[in-house]
Design a protein around this motif. Structure first.
Motif, PDB file in Angstrom:
ATOM      1  N   ALA A  90       0.820  -1.211   0.000  1.00 21.40           N
ATOM      2  CA  ALA A  90       0.000   0.000   0.000  1.00 21.40           C
ATOM      3  C   ALA A  90       0.855   1.264   0.000  1.00 21.40           C
ATOM      4  CB  ALA A  90      -0.920   0.008   1.207  1.00 21.40           C
ATOM      5  N   THR A  91       2.110   1.145  -0.395  1.00 18.04           N
ATOM      6  CA  THR A  91       3.011   2.297  -0.424  1.00 18.04           C
ATOM      7  C   THR A  91       3.192   2.790  -1.849  1.00 18.04           C
ATOM      8  OG1 THR A  91       4.201   1.586   1.563  1.00 18.04           O
ATOM      9  CG2 THR A  91       5.360   3.072   0.073  1.00 18.04           C
ATOM     10  N   THR A  92       3.058   4.085  -2.018  1.00 14.47           N
ATOM     11  CA  THR A  92       3.258   4.721  -3.320  1.00 14.47           C
ATOM     12  C   THR A  92       4.403   5.724  -3.209  1.00 14.47           C
ATOM     13  OG1 THR A  92       0.901   4.535  -3.831  1.00 14.47           O
ATOM     14  CG2 THR A  92       2.185   6.064  -5.166  1.00 14.47           C
ATOM     15  N   VAL A  93       5.289   5.715  -4.174  1.00 13.74           N
ATOM     16  CA  VAL A  93       6.411   6.655  -4.228  1.00 13.74           C
ATOM     17  C   VAL A  93       6.341   7.419  -5.539  1.00 13.74           C
ATOM     18  CG1 VAL A  93       8.917   6.926  -4.162  1.00 13.74           C
ATOM     19  CG2 VAL A  93       7.835   5.076  -2.862  1.00 13.74           C
ATOM     20  N   VAL A  94       6.399   8.738  -5.442  1.00 10.60           N
ATOM     21  CA  VAL A  94       6.459   9.592  -6.621  1.00 10.60           C
ATOM     22  C   VAL A  94       7.710  10.444  -6.492  1.00 10.60           C
ATOM     23  CG1 VAL A  94       5.331  11.394  -7.966  1.00 10.60           C
ATOM     24  CG2 VAL A  94       3.951   9.639  -6.844  1.00 10.60           C
ATOM     25  N   SER A  95       8.658  10.230  -7.393  1.00  7.55           N
ATOM     26  CA  SER A  95       9.951  10.900  -7.320  1.00  7.55           C
ATOM     27  C   SER A  95      10.440  11.218  -8.723  1.00  7.55           C
ATOM     28  CB  SER A  95      10.960   9.990  -6.601  1.00  7.55           C
ATOM     29  OG  SER A  95      12.274  10.485  -6.700  1.00  7.55           O
ATOM     30  N   ASP A  96      11.340  12.171  -8.819  1.00  2.45           N
ATOM     31  CA  ASP A  96      11.976  12.399 -10.120  1.00  2.45           C
ATOM     32  C   ASP A  96      12.831  11.207 -10.518  1.00  2.45           C
ATOM     33  OD1 ASP A  96      15.152  13.510  -9.551  1.00  2.45           O
ATOM     34  OD2 ASP A  96      13.755  13.427  -7.882  1.00  2.45           O
ATOM     35  N   LEU A  97      13.160  10.339  -9.546  1.00  4.10           N
ATOM     36  CA  LEU A  97      13.921   9.128  -9.847  1.00  4.10           C
ATOM     37  C   LEU A  97      13.047   8.022 -10.407  1.00  4.10           C
ATOM     38  CD1 LEU A  97      16.090   9.006  -6.581  1.00  4.10           C
ATOM     39  CD2 LEU A  97      16.755   9.906  -8.820  1.00  4.10           C
ATOM     40  N   GLY A  98      11.727   8.167 -10.280  1.00  2.00           N
ATOM     41  CA  GLY A  98      10.790   7.161 -10.765  1.00  2.00           C
ATOM     42  C   GLY A  98       9.556   7.132  -9.898  1.00  2.00           C
TER      43      GLY A  98
END
Length: 625
Positions: free
Chosen positions: A546-554
């Protein structure tokens, strides 16, 4: 006594003397994560921390943030011989829970001078061996440790068997040397008033700082022997996990001489003591580790009548050999009268900003080694908001209301250890001042305090007494480069109310949609020259699924297990406690990066939503840094 009269007495007490914490609320059960196989990650490389450019830095050149708890006030008691735990097994149980339930990567580990040197000139190696074994339990769990020779009210041996109060610290022979008058605090409603109002305490403290009867020399000799023992009996890898040493808890002059101020006392007596302690560290093999030095404990009091000038203003540049180490308690909130309501967004931004500024001026790292609030008693209803506001101020000097519009003013993320982590809370058997007729069992069993975040339930399982969403937090444990800004909205609870002080602004609609009502953290950093990834501790409330990551790395929903070619991935924390971390890998130097981490959605977000959120964050970061 009427409530109005009682409150008026409290006000008078606060205005004329030091008001300390006293205080805990009903338990909230939590179950430790199932231990997993310890990670062999090369990022936990066994190198010690150093202080560089005003930050803690690991062997990979990354900025490190220490978060955890004091272990523990049990050291103040006699029931377990001045040790934090009754056994190594209990220490191991506590360390596992501290990682898995409390999200900690560091502890301030309390030691007792009285038990280290019960006879003048004779160090008790059996006590040091027990200390080392219990300390090793935390090091083996991947938790960094910094010892502290703790004292409060100088010594328990100043107090008689029928006293309302007690102390800890100096051994009996040190009190006998001074032939102090019978202790008395007069009309004192709180134990901390003894610091300034009990003549036995003030005279004994005065004698220590002036080295009367050779007391300070004896303490320094024992401290050197203790540090040498730890070097000899910890492995090199274990000793690498020791951050440094806190020489003396909450120093205070006792009494000032004629013409002496709190500032000149720091300059002429406290700072020379720290320099002597630093020399003992070097002689004992601690040359590469900093002394974590505390200023006069009243330097940053938030009650004007208590506040005294200080903060080691005349110590010059602390640099890499010392760390500016301080405490903070909201005495107004604890009074029950000077702060009527509860804490709110940005409540302690100024107070913790002062800590950042003082450390910066001293060109050293900052550490808040104690903070907290009573969890029972008349002011315990404030605890959920007070603690949330303190953690918010550790994360950033900006309130939530202004963070998104002015993130570049966040300042460094502060390291801190909450008071306290005592698994025996409510289950003590302490004979107060040796009096068999005054057996203390409730709370922390010390001067009516009740601040432990944990206890043992009836099955002897470690259980949280505070909201897990408050304690087990997302934070940048190691940043590959320089942290520019960080915030975390924990959405912890005050009773049935969810506290949201930093909602995503409406100007970022797709980010707001992605976060929803979930928790989120946002880190902005500038990459360094190393190859190790940035690490954020993942709370148990952030399961991979249930973890979402939004980064310039991806971008990633349910991020994969980390590999060297994975820019966004997860891995176990070192120590095999079941706790986890998020690893973010960049391949550049001097480039600005950002990463939003949230548990706000339970279903896979669309590629379009992730892309739109990434675009919004990229534009926001470009506009504000």
């Amino acid at each position: 006594m009427s409530k109005i009269r009682a409150r008026l007495i409290v006000v008078l007490v606060v205005l004329c003397g030091f008001l300390t914490v006293a205080g805990a609320q009903p338990a909230t059960a939590a179950t430790p994560a199932t231990p997993s196989t310890p990670s062999d990650s090369l990022w936990f490389d066994g190198t010690p921390l150093t202080v560089q450019n005003g930050r803690f830095t690991d062997g990979q050149g990354r900025e490190v943030v220490l978060r955890g708890y004091n272990v523990s006030g049990e050291t103040k008691l006699e029931e377990n011989g001045g040790l934090p735990f009754a056994s190594v097994a209990d220490a191991q149980k506590s360390a596992t829970a501290l990682r898995a339930l409390g999200g900690g990567n560091a502890v301030r580990f309390l030691l007792s001078w009285a038990h280290a040197e019960p006879v003048r000139g004779q160090v008790d190696t059996a006590y040091l061996a027990a200390v080392t074994g219990q300390m090793r339990a935390f090091l083996d769990a991947g938790i960094r440790v910094y010892p502290d020779f703790h004292q409060d009210l100088y010594s328990r041996y100043l107090f008689n068997s029928g006293s309302w109060y007690t102390g800890d610290g100096a051994p009996e022979w040190a009190v006998d040397a001074g032939s102090y008058s019978a202790e008395s605090c007069g009309i004192c409603l709180f134990w901390g008033q003894n610091i300034t109002q009990n003549s036995a305490v003030t005279k004994a403290s005065y004698d220590f700082w002036h080295n009367d009867y050779g007391l300070q020399d004896a303490f320094l000799t024992t401290a050197r022997s203790t540090m040498a023992y730890l070097v000899q009996h910890l492995s090199d890898a274990e000793f690498a996990g020791v951050v440094g040493f806190d020489p003396y808890n909450e120093p205070y002059a006792g009494t000032y001489e004629s013409g002496q101020s709190s500032r000149t006392w720091e300059r002429d007596l406290l700072w020379p003591f720290y320099q002597k302690f630093r020399a003992r560290m070097d002689a004992a093999g601690w040359q590469a580790k900093p002394a974590l030095v505390e200023p006069n404990l009243f330097w940053n009091s938030n009650i004007g009548s208590q506040k005294q000038e200080g903060g080691l203003l005349d110590a010059g540049t602390l640099g890499s050999r010392y760390v500016f180490n301080t405490h903070f308690y909201d005495q107004k909130a604890i009074s029950g009268i000077l702060m009527w309501g509860k804490a709110g967004d940005g409540q302690y931004a100024t107070d913790f900003g002062t800590v950042r500024d003082r450390a910066s001026a001293a060109q050293s790292a900052a550490l808040v080694s104690e903070f907290g609030h009573p969890l029972s008693g008349t002011v315990s209803d404030k605890a959920p908001t007070v603690l949330k506001a303190m953690y918010q101020a550790l994360d950033s000097r900006q309130p939530g209301a202004s963070w998104w519009s002015n993130p570049a003013s966040s300042g460094p993320v502060l390291s801190g250890t909450q008071w306290q982590w005592d698994i025996y809370n409510g289950r003590h058997h302490e004979l107060m001042n040796g009096n068999a007729g005054k057996v203390l069992t409730s709370g922390d069993a010390w001067n009516d305090e009740d601040l432990s975040a944990v206890r043992l339930d009836d099955s002897r399982t470690v259980t949280l007494r505070q909201d897990a969403r408050l304690l087990d937090r997302l934070y940048p444990a190691a940043t590959a480069g320089t942290t520019l800004a960080f915030t975390y909205e924990d959405r912890s609870r005050d009773g049935s109310t969810t506290l949201t002080w930093n909602p995503v602004p409406s100007s970022l609609p797709n980010v707001s949609r992605l976060v929803g009502s979930g928790q989120y953290g946002l880190l902005v950093w500038r990459s360094g020259s190393g190859t190790a990834p940035t690490e954020l501790h993942l709370p148990a409330s952030f399961p991979t699924s249930a973890t979402t990551v939004v980064s310039d790395l991806g971008t990633a929903y349910a991020p994969p297990s980390y590999t060297a070619s994975t820019p966004v991935g997860t891995a176990p924390e070192p120590g095999g406690t079941g706790s986890r971390r998020l690893l973010l890998t960049d391949t550049d130097s001097g480039v600005q990066h950002y990463a939003l981490v949230t548990n706000g959605t339970t279903s896979t977000p669309s590629a379009d939503l992730l892309s739109a959120a990434r675009s919004e964050l990229a534009a926001w970061a470009a506009a504000h840094f």
